[in-house]
Design an enzyme around this catalytic site. Structure first.
Site, PDB file in Angstrom:
ATOM      1  N   TYR A 209       0.785  -0.495   0.144  1.00  0.00           N
ATOM      2  CA  TYR A 209       0.085  -0.143   0.091  1.00  0.00           C
ATOM      3  C   TYR A 209       0.936   1.494  -0.137  1.00  0.00           C
ATOM      4  CZ  TYR A 209      -4.278   3.240   1.426  1.00  0.00           C
ATOM      5  OH  TYR A 209      -4.603   4.135   2.346  1.00  0.00           O
TER       6      TYR A 209
ATOM      7  N   TYR B 299      -9.655  -4.493   9.418  1.00  0.00           N
ATOM      8  CA  TYR B 299      -7.869  -4.505   9.139  1.00  0.00           C
ATOM      9  C   TYR B 299      -8.496  -2.328   9.937  1.00  0.00           C
ATOM     10  CZ  TYR B 299      -3.647  -2.166   9.314  1.00  0.00           C
ATOM     11  OH  TYR B 299      -2.170  -1.934   9.005  1.00  0.00           O
ATOM     12  N   HIS B 300      -9.050  -1.668   9.750  1.00  0.00           N
ATOM     13  CA  HIS B 300      -9.296  -0.616  10.922  1.00  0.00           C
ATOM     14  C   HIS B 300      -9.710  -0.950  11.816  1.00  0.00           C
ATOM     15  CE1 HIS B 300      -9.404  -0.157   6.694  1.00  0.00           C
ATOM     16  NE2 HIS B 300      -8.590   0.870   6.138  1.00  0.00           N
TER      17      HIS B 300
ATOM     18  N   LYS C 235      -8.848  16.771  17.379  1.00  0.00           N
ATOM     19  CA  LYS C 235      -8.093  16.786  15.893  1.00  0.00           C
ATOM     20  C   LYS C 235      -8.338  17.516  15.334  1.00  0.00           C
ATOM     21  CE  LYS C 235      -7.596  13.231  14.618  1.00  0.00           C
ATOM     22  NZ  LYS C 235      -6.353  12.197  14.813  1.00  0.00           N
TER      23      LYS C 235
ATOM     24  N   ASP D 190      -8.116  14.034   9.393  1.00  0.00           N
ATOM     25  CA  ASP D 190      -7.280  13.176   9.804  1.00  0.00           C
ATOM     26  C   ASP D 190      -8.642  12.463  11.106  1.00  0.00           C
ATOM     27  OD1 ASP D 190      -6.462  11.168  11.112  1.00  0.00           O
ATOM     28  OD2 ASP D 190      -4.744  12.714  12.926  1.00  0.00           O
TER      29      ASP D 190
ATOM     30  N   HIS E  36      -8.748   9.412  12.724  1.00  0.00           N
ATOM     31  CA  HIS E  36      -8.397   8.516  13.168  1.00  0.00           C
ATOM     32  C   HIS E  36      -8.333   8.549  14.694  1.00  0.00           C
ATOM     33  CE1 HIS E  36      -6.369   7.450   9.640  1.00  0.00           C
ATOM     34  NE2 HIS E  36      -6.372   6.083   9.899  1.00  0.00           N
TER      35      HIS E  36
END
Lengths: 709, 341
Positions: A75, A229-230, A587, A591, A593
């Site tokens: 990736y 995954y996340h 944040k 982004d 996350h």
């Protein structure tokens, strides 16, 4: 139980000096891990199972890696299309077999690079794509009829997939020949990561519109990559990751069928994506369990084509497990995880670069990551036999346990009436955050050891010895802006306007396929931002409600010495100032996350701080406004997408502008050490290194505040 | 350790903040100064509270010129989301208005820290230039929470805010207290079945000036309409006592529907109140009530501070518990001792 078992037990009791020796520990998934597994540990019904045969526990193909090894698919993507293209071509010449494109955050969220809200994020965590023109540059001299391309795109999936199709067409490759994967997995975005644009219901329609189009026009293309995954990266344990991924996938199947597709038309082109963390055997078991679960769950839809219920997956080693301290250790971690992925039977694999906890991978670290897989494939005997761990008492038991566990989690979702409802009720998000806070507590309490971080710490940090990749965000921004201006000048504006109008109509009319109208617009050189805004004018932009959990962290930590010390210091702060220390955890930029920010927020509130949580996707000016109104002592910024070099100075100057320079600014997340000086010079009060425990953070904050007052 | 004890600690030095600058700042509408003054009100320290009191006293001539609107409803009914839609709707009709929002978040009972996330739900409203949002930790009842909210209102008025919206915690006594300090009290209700309606707090209904059935979208729309009828009946039956029969409105803050009507109806109510002079009377009573409560609050604190010199407070309590002392007699003794001291 046999004689041998009894005598083993006696011996083990003596050796371990414990009476109860059977259970060694409880895994994070609350699965009891025994000291020893024997033949009797297997279920009575266990029978011979073969790869390539239902329920596919041992692998989707009969020959597995002995026929063809897994695909090495790294990736990557950063800066401009030009830069990324250069990087791809180099990687392909050195043994990489497929491409996997990382887009920057503005692209994910459907903003053009010149949009005022996104400046600091352009080209940072991925490549900036604004139109077909960028997409053509990205794949220039890469024959798209031969190259399988995976694209991690969920929010702006319509214009991005459309640009790819148009770029291929203009390369002379018809959509029929395109192979690869579009992630197109919007549900998990509402649980973690937050790179959505629209609310859940219309987003589900976009997912099915794409499935319709690819089913009929792109037969070799995976229409979706359902991603766990996340979830793991956000702190979910393996059982949660497994269960929610399967539950999401089932929701897509139901939606696709409800929209008129037949299960065998699209299910064979569904693919999956899992994380591989450091729990070696658990992760192997997870991949095996996933295949069984998928096979069993798909029975509900009566597929005729066996491929409809065969789970094929991509895997990526865990980014969460990488450490900023002693980063070379990450090469070892990644190798172990990659092995687990291979032993679990993944179809393709990405190995992380060792410097990813610090910055975007450099050329050298990317090479090592890629070579790790080549070494596994070429130098070891891992792919000389199919499912080498099949029949292992331990792995087989673990596989069954995980299946059981996952089923009960899936049932909770079913009881809510499916995943969309569960997400609206905030259940998965809460479960993942709980799991994440518990994990943080285990690490801070040294119940989970991370070498070089919370134990065996090397006093000398060797981060200075290697180069990290720095993106000149200003430069990318200027280049992209110039390209967009050129595009707007040269295109047929009327045609673009009429295409956008059609998009608006088709957004409001469920019977039309949105993708088809977007495809026309991209062909006419509309931009990703224009298309996304047009659709948002009908669907609206989604704002995720932020829930927070409390006391999970404290329950696991209240006896800890540093925790107690932090509480003590906090109390004396209150006595001298009359207020609880109040911190805005925010944040900035695109982004999304927010795992780190959430864990810190809960932990600090449990210690006794008043914590304000800012909305996602704020500009520096908006964060400053909130900080001022709430009269906080400190703003803590969590940055994981490399936007800090632009956004932090902007925040500090925004605070200065309203004469609130007394509000301290701190930062944590993925911050390269070489940026420390830059940030401190810019006025940052303190930087939290990755791996800092929450009580340590608290003490660090209180130190700063005491100095100030 | 109980943090309310901290108010006993005496100050070592006065706050660095310049007193006159703060007054000027607030009157000019400076966010920073308003925010700092609110923090003073929220302080645990006696000296801070004294400063805050003086500040407020000087600002009094500039207060009173707003509409104070309380919004209540059980947790999860969507108060913040409603306020976001409502605030934006007001600004659409009257873009020059300045709106302040006070939200009250629960404090963690065990250790006292809070997570205040309301701005998240008022994402776009809180970005607006004319809007000031201040989430406050509740600190429980004994901190005089409601009194502080009232005073925060006054500060916001002095800073020029025309509309002040107070979002309640959604549970407990504070609901009633907020209901008794505003010009208009809105109850947000979620469509529910008959059984759930039975459980609604009657006391709250009596304070309500406007009832909004929120989340009237999708599956709940039908249920909402039924609820509307039931509430209308309830209000109709009790309307004889009141001059105003609270309207029952349907809204969906998610779909931003019906929210504009709420503002129109609310204005109608406020004008009606002004015409009948009920508005002024209510405010006068509220100010007096605040004075009474402050007096009791301060008196109580004084008694506790002096308790060591006086007859032990605990000993008196013990006697009352055991029925050895009549409560009114006990109060008399304490009061007399206090006067002597």
């Amino acid at each position: 139980m046999s004689e041998s078992w009894k005598s083993w037990q006696e011996m083990a009791q003596k050796e371990a000096k414990k009476d109860d020796i059977e259970i060694y520990r409880l895994s994070p998934e609350s699965i009891p891990i025994k000291r020893l597994y024997v033949k009797e540990s297997l279920s009575k019904e266990a029978k011979d199972e073969y790869p390539g045969q239902a329920p596919y526990k041992r692998g989707p193909k009969a020959t597995m890696y002995t026929g063809r090894p897994w695909t090495i698919r790294q990736y990557a993507g950063f800066s401009t299309a030009e830069e990324s293209n250069k990087f791809y071509k180099d990687a392909l010449s050195k043994g990489q077999k497929g491409l996997s494109v990382a887009f920057d955050l503005p692209t994910h969220r459907g903003y053009d690079s010149d949009h005022p809200r996104v400046k600091g994020d352009v080209g940072k965590a991925g490549v900036a794509i604004d139109s077909v023109e960028d997409m053509k540059i990205l794949f220039s001299q890469i024959p798209l009829d031969q190259m399988s391309v995976s694209m991690t795109m969920n929010g702006a999936v319509l214009p991005i997939l459309a640009s790819y199709v148009v770029a291929a067409q203009e390369q002379g490759v018809s959509s029929q020949k395109l192979k690869g994967t579009i992630q197109n997995d919007i549900l998990k975005e509402y649980m973690v990561r937050n790179t959505y644009i629209y609310p859940p219901a219309p987003s589900m329609r976009i997912v099915t519109d794409i499935m319709h189009y690819t089913t009929h026009n792109m037969p070799l293309f995976n229409s979706i990559s359902v991603s766990g995954y996340h979830l793991q990266e956000a702190g979910a344990d393996s059982a949660l990751e497994l269960a929610y991924t399967i539950a999401n996938a089932l929701e897509y199947v139901r939606a696709a069928i409800a929209s008129g597709l037949k299960v065998d038309d699209f299910a064979p082109r569904m693919s999956f994506f899992f994380a591989i963390g450091m729990n070696f055997f658990m992760e192997i078991a997870k991949l095996r369990a996933a295949r069984v679960l998928w096979y069993e769950m798909m029975k509900e839809f009566n597929p005729k084509n066996p491929k409809s219920s065969i789970l094929r997956t991509h895997c990526q080693t865990s980014g969460y497990s990488l450490t900023e301290k002693s980063p070379y250790n990450n090469i070892v971690r990644t190798t172990i995880e990659a092995m687990a992925g291979a032993l679990g039977g993944t179809q393709s694999l990405h190995t992380n670069a060792f410097d990813e906890a610090i910055a975007l991978p450099s050329l050298e670290s990317s090479r090592i990551a890629r070579d790790t897989q080549l070494i596994l494939q070429k130098e070891t005997d891992i792919n000389h036999t199919v499912d080498p761990l099949g029949g292992s008492y331990f792995v087989e038991s673990l596989t069954s346990e995980l299946i059981k566990k996952a089923k009960s989690i899936i049932k909770e979702i079913d009881d809510c009436g499916g995943m969309v409802n569960a997400i609206n009720a905030g259940i998965p998000k809460l479960r993942i955050e709980e799991s994440s806070a518990r994990k943080q507590a285990r690490i801070d309490g040294k119940e989970e050891i991370i070498v070089g971080v919370n134990d065996f710490v090397d006093a000398k940090n060797n981060q200075d010895f290697f180069d990290v990749r720095v993106i000149d965000n200003e430069k990318v921004y200027r280049l992209q802006k110039a390209k967009i201006e050129k595009l707007r000048k040269e295109r047929d504006t009327k045609r673009v306007q009429s295409c956008l109008k059609k998009i608006k109509t088709s957004a409001a009319d469920k019977s039309q396929n949105l993708f088809v109208t977007v495809l026309e617009a991209m062909k006419a050189r509309a931009t990703v931002g224009e298309v996304s805004e047009t659709i948002a004018s009908v669907f609206g932009r989604y704002h995720s409600p932020i829930q927070s959990i409390s006391r999970v962290y404290m329950e696991n930590m209240s006896e800890d010495q540093s925790f107690k010390k932090a509480v003590e210091n906090l109390n004396s702060f209150i006595i001298s100032t009359g207020r609880r220390p109040r911190i805005l955890i925010a944040k900035i930029g695109q982004d999304g996350h927010d795992r780190g920010a959430k864990v810190i927020a809960t932990g600090l509130a449990d210690i006794g701080f008043d914590i304000d949580i800012g909305p996602l996707f704020q500009t520096p000016q908006e964060v400053a406004k909130q900080a001022v109104e709430n009269d906080v002592h400190m703003v803590g910024i969590s940055s994981l997408a490399a936007g800090h070099r632009t956004l932090i100075p902007e925040l500090i100057s925004a605070l200065k502008q309203v004469k609130c320079e007394d509000i301290a600014v701190s930062i944590g997340g993925v911050i390269p050490q070489k940026d420390y000086k830059f940030l401190l010079d810019a006025g940052v009060a303190t930087i939290f290194k990755p791996g800092t425990s929450i009580p340590e953070c608290a003490l660090q904050i209180l130190d700063v505040l005491n100095q100030k007052s | 350790m109980c943090f309310t004890n901290f108010r006993c600690f005496k100050s070592k030095k006065l706050k660095l903040m310049n007193y006159n600058e703060t007054i000027e700042g607030i009157l000019k509408g400076s966010r920073k100064h308003l925010a700092k003054a609110i923090s003073l009100l929220e302080s645990y320290r006696e000296d801070d509270l004294l400063i805050a009191q003086n500040l407020l006293d000087e600002l009094m001539p500039s207060t009173g010129k707003s509409y104070r609107i309380g919004i209540t409803g059980i947790p999860g009914v969507g108060k913040s989301t409603f306020i976001e839609a409502f605030g934006e709707e007001i600004l659409k009709f009257e873009p020059k208005k300045k709106i302040a929002v006070i939200t009250i978040d629960p404090s963690s009972p065990k250790r006292g820290g809070s997570i205040l996330g309301d701005k998240v739900r008022m994402n776009s409203l809180s970005r607006h230039e004319n809007v000031f949002v201040r989430p406050s930790p509740s600190k429980g009842e004994q901190g005089g929470g409601a009194l502080k909210t009232y005073e925060t209102c006054l500060l916001m008025e002095a800073a020029g805010y025309d509309i002040i919206i107070i979002e309640t915690l959604g549970v407990g006594q504070s609901e009633y207290k907020v209901g008794q300090m505003v010009d208009a009290f809105l109850l947000l209700h979620m469509p529910a079945t008959g059984d759930e309606l039975q459980g609604m707090k009657r006391g709250i209904l009596e304070l309500v000036d406007l009832l909004i059935i929120n989340k009237c979208d999708g599956k709940l729309e039908h249920e909402g309409k039924l609820n509307k009828k039931i509430f209308e009946q309830v209000f109709h039956l009790s309307a004889t006592k009141k001059k105003w029969s609270p309207p029952v409105l349907l809204a969906s803050s998610k779909e931003k529907e019906g929210v504009g009507v709420v503002w129109q109806e609310l204005k109608k109510f406020l004008l009606h109140q002004k015409k009948t002079r009920d508005f002024q009377k209510k405010r006068e009573n509220q100010a007096l009530e605040c004075f009474n409560q402050q007096l009791i609050f301060k008196l109580n604190k004084k008694i506790r501070e002096k308790e060591t010199k006086l007859l032990s407070y605990e000993a008196i309590q013990e006697k009352i518990k055991n029925g050895l002392l009549c409560p009114s007699k006990a109060a008399q003794i304490v009061l007399e001792n206090l006067m002597k001291a």
